[in-house]
Design an enzyme around this catalytic site. Structure first.
Site, mmCIF file in Angstrom:
data_model
loop_
_atom_site.group_PDB
_atom_site.id
_atom_site.type_symbol
_atom_site.label_atom_id
_atom_site.label_comp_id
_atom_site.label_asym_id
_atom_site.label_seq_id
_atom_site.Cartn_x
_atom_site.Cartn_y
_atom_site.Cartn_z
ATOM 1 N N SER A 119 1.114 -0.909 0.084
ATOM 2 C CA SER A 119 -0.173 0.405 -0.206
ATOM 3 C C SER A 119 0.616 1.047 0.323
ATOM 4 O O SER A 119 1.967 1.628 -1.130
ATOM 5 C CB SER A 119 -0.409 -0.072 1.165
ATOM 6 N N ASP A 121 -9.124 -4.405 -6.698
ATOM 7 C CA ASP A 121 -8.768 -3.661 -5.091
ATOM 8 C C ASP A 121 -9.676 -2.016 -5.279
ATOM 9 O O ASP A 121 -9.084 -1.071 -6.117
ATOM 10 C CB ASP A 121 -7.306 -2.685 -5.213
ATOM 11 N N HIS A 155 -6.951 -6.397 -0.334
ATOM 12 C CA HIS A 155 -5.716 -5.331 -0.984
ATOM 13 C C HIS A 155 -4.678 -6.244 0.146
ATOM 14 O O HIS A 155 -4.645 -6.311 1.525
ATOM 15 C CB HIS A 155 -6.287 -4.183 0.354
#
Length: 598
Positions: free
Chosen positions: A277, A499, A528
């Site tokens: 991320s 996502d 995710h």
């Protein structure tokens, strides 16, 4: 972006939620010379409702056009103090290499097993003054389990956020999904600057941050929005008051510089790194700044690194993507009406959710779970399929008169108010310090009112999460133009097509910017964070790359993981698929995570 923005290790590594497009993997970037962005205009109060309604939205259907005049201008400038700070990194890295890291028993507060050892690394607060004030970053490590002759060095992990700590990463060396890698690599985690015990940042008393119940209306009233603006202003002021001068140095650029000092302290000539991320973004910035210091890098759930995307437009994209994932969950729940009794169509499931929200608005469950906590709990279903069954069960039970499963679901975070407040504060500091934001509430209101007509599920919570940046009293950096520079080896990108926290377009953008990158796509999936999850195809490609350096070519595709199935009995609320602190990462909706929303 709260997606991911706050945080955590993804896949089985995930801890909690994060920014709009930030919660999943490492990233890198490099500066280019260009004219500086013009100063922002002074902040304005809420405009007349009629004027707002008349103004057309400034973004296109896909948000590819500018979100505001400010964000439309070029932002490819040399970072503030870039040359002096580059010299400072060299000085700090040399000292770190000489000192190394003294590992010993971990403090009890870290709650790590005896096999994990802890230490600290000293980094300059301001890299332009490397001999000035230093701060200490906490580091954790488990040695490679295989023969010494096969050891490949340290594998450093960052779970995203901003605001997530990777201190627990070494614990995963014992898990089956990571054993091959853990035989040849030391697993190294650390808490970035401002996080945990690494010179912690704070914007609000933890007790105030954790106060519940909170509210999260999909179509907020004018009075609610005025209160949101007031709280955002107060939160921004609180960050400066509670943290002081160190606040300005909590940035992505400094996170990337710290990573190079950590590399040197670990005795590594070149860095092997996995970022998830937000970790993908500052990993990409690292790769741009230090291409010849990169050995191997895996970017898991990729933040869009485009300079004009950081961070405001990434959050717009994230809100739209969460609407799609919210629809995925409703369709799945409707197919299993016989189990959950929430409706045979997605529309009926939505009506059931709204009925629960209406009931909670009048009387919070257990006095603790209001519409804000309901929203936060169901946003998690957008992050990870593992939440689909628990979410549907909890909603059905609540509507049938049993609130206990919903209370357990909505209160399933760590319960550590201090850590959660810290994660949210770091998230805010990084995003506000990194880039320009619209300074006029009129712009936020106009663009998000239009967006909320298409994507009501997360839009206003995302605004609440990020609105302090409109009133940020400090300066800001200029986002780097992430690009491949001479010496950068092949890197591996992982992305799921659906996502929501880090929309797939972000992975395609980083892939375009790094011609040697290999993009592994999980088809028709939306969880995710992929590494270490149930998709064996993805895990094989990561193992092959980390163990041999070989990528699967410019592109590769994996079939989706199996769809979740209703469980015969209620399962424990999953820890997997969460980012460190809910909320606090790009894309994480406001709700109880927004600064002080009642």
């Amino acid at each position: 972006m709260r997606a991911a923005a706050l945080y955590g290790i993804l896949g089985p590594l995930s801890l909690s939620l994060a920014m709009t497009a930030l919660l999943a993997t490492p990233a890198t970037g490099r500066p280019l010379a260009a004219p500086p962005v013009q100063p922002l205009t002074a902040a304005a109060g809420p405009p007349a409702q009629a004027a707002i309604a008349a103004a057309p939205p400034a973004w296109s259907a896909s948000f590819r056009s500018p979100a505001s005049p400010l964000l439309a201008s070029p932002v490819l400038a040399v970072p503030r103090g870039g040359a002096a700070e580059a010299r400072g990194v060299v000085v700090a890295a040399r000292k770190a290499a000489d000192r190394g890291v003294t590992f010993g028993r971990c403090p009890g507060s870290e709650e790590l097993s005896a096999a994990v050892r802890c230490g600290t690394v000293s980094v300059p607060l301001d890299y332009a003054r490397p001999r000035g004030k230093h701060i200490r970053l906490t580091v954790s490590r488990v040695r490679a389990s295989g023969p010494k002759a096969r050891r490949q060095g340290a594998l450093v992990y960052n779970p995203g956020g901003p605001g997530a700590s990777g201190m627990t990463f070494p614990e995963y060396a014992a898990e089956d999904a990571f054993r091959k890698t853990a035989r040849v690599y030391d697993f190294v985690g650390y808490a970035p600057r401002g996080v945990g015990r690494s010179k912690p940042v704070s914007c609000q008393p933890p007790s105030a941050f954790a106060k519940t119940p909170t509210s999260s209306p999909p179509h907020p009233s004018a009075a609610y929005l005025r209160a949101m603006v007031a709280r955002a202003r107060a939160y921004a002021r609180g960050c400066v008051r509670r943290t002081g001068k160190a606040l300005r140095y909590i940035t992505t650029l400094n996170n990337a510089r710290d990573l190079d000092v950590l590399r040197a302290a670990l005795g590594e000539k070149r860095l092997t790194f996995v970022g998830a991320s937000y970790g993908t973004y500052y990993g990409a910035v690292y790769a741009t700044l230090f291409p010849r210091h990169v050995r191997r890098m895996v970017f898991d759930s990729v933040v869009n690194p485009g300079p004009s995307q950081i961070w405001y437009r990434n959050n717009l994209d994230q809100s739209l993507a969460f609407e799609r994932r919210w629809a995925d969950w409703r369709r799945w729940t409707a197919r299993h009406h016989a189990v959950y009794h929430l409706g045979r169509t997605p529309a009926r499931v939505l009506a059931a959710y709204r009925k629960a929200a209406h009931r909670l608005a009048r009387k919070p469950a257990g006095g603790r779970v209001g519409t804000g906590e309901l929203q936060d709990a169901f946003v998690r279903a957008g992050y990870n399929d593992a939440y689909w069954d628990p979410s549907a069960r909890a909603l059905g039970a609540y509507l049938r008169g049993n609130p206990r499963p919903l209370i357990a679901l909505a209160a399933s975070e760590s319960g550590d108010a201090k850590a959660d407040e810290n994660g949210n504060a770091v998230y805010t500091a990084v995003e506000c310090n990194d880039a320009p934001w619209p300074r006029r509430w009129a712009s936020w209101h106009r663009e998000n009112t239009a967006l909320a007509r298409r994507a009501p599920f997360e839009t206003w919570d995302n605004v609440a999460m990020n609105l302090p940046c409109a009133y940020w009293p400090l300066g800001h950096d200029t986002p780097m133009d992430v690009t491949a520079r001479p010496g950068l080896p092949p890197v591996l990108l992982l992305a799921a097509e659906r996502d929501a926290a880090t929309p797939y377009a972000g992975a395609r953008e980083l892939w375009r910017r790094l011609p040697s990158a290999s993009l592994v796509t999980e088809r028709k999936a939306g969880t995710h964070g992929l590494w270490g999850g149930p998709n064996a195809c993805v895990n094989r490609k990561v193992d092959t790359y980390l163990l041999t350096g070989k990528t699967p070519g410019r592109t590769a595709f994996c079939a989706p993981r199996p769809a979740p199935k209703p469980q015969p009995v209620p399962a424990p609320v999953p820890e997997s698929g969460k980012q460190p602190a809910l909320p606090g990462a790009p894309g994480a909706p406001g709700g109880s995570g927004a600064p002080g929303m009642p």
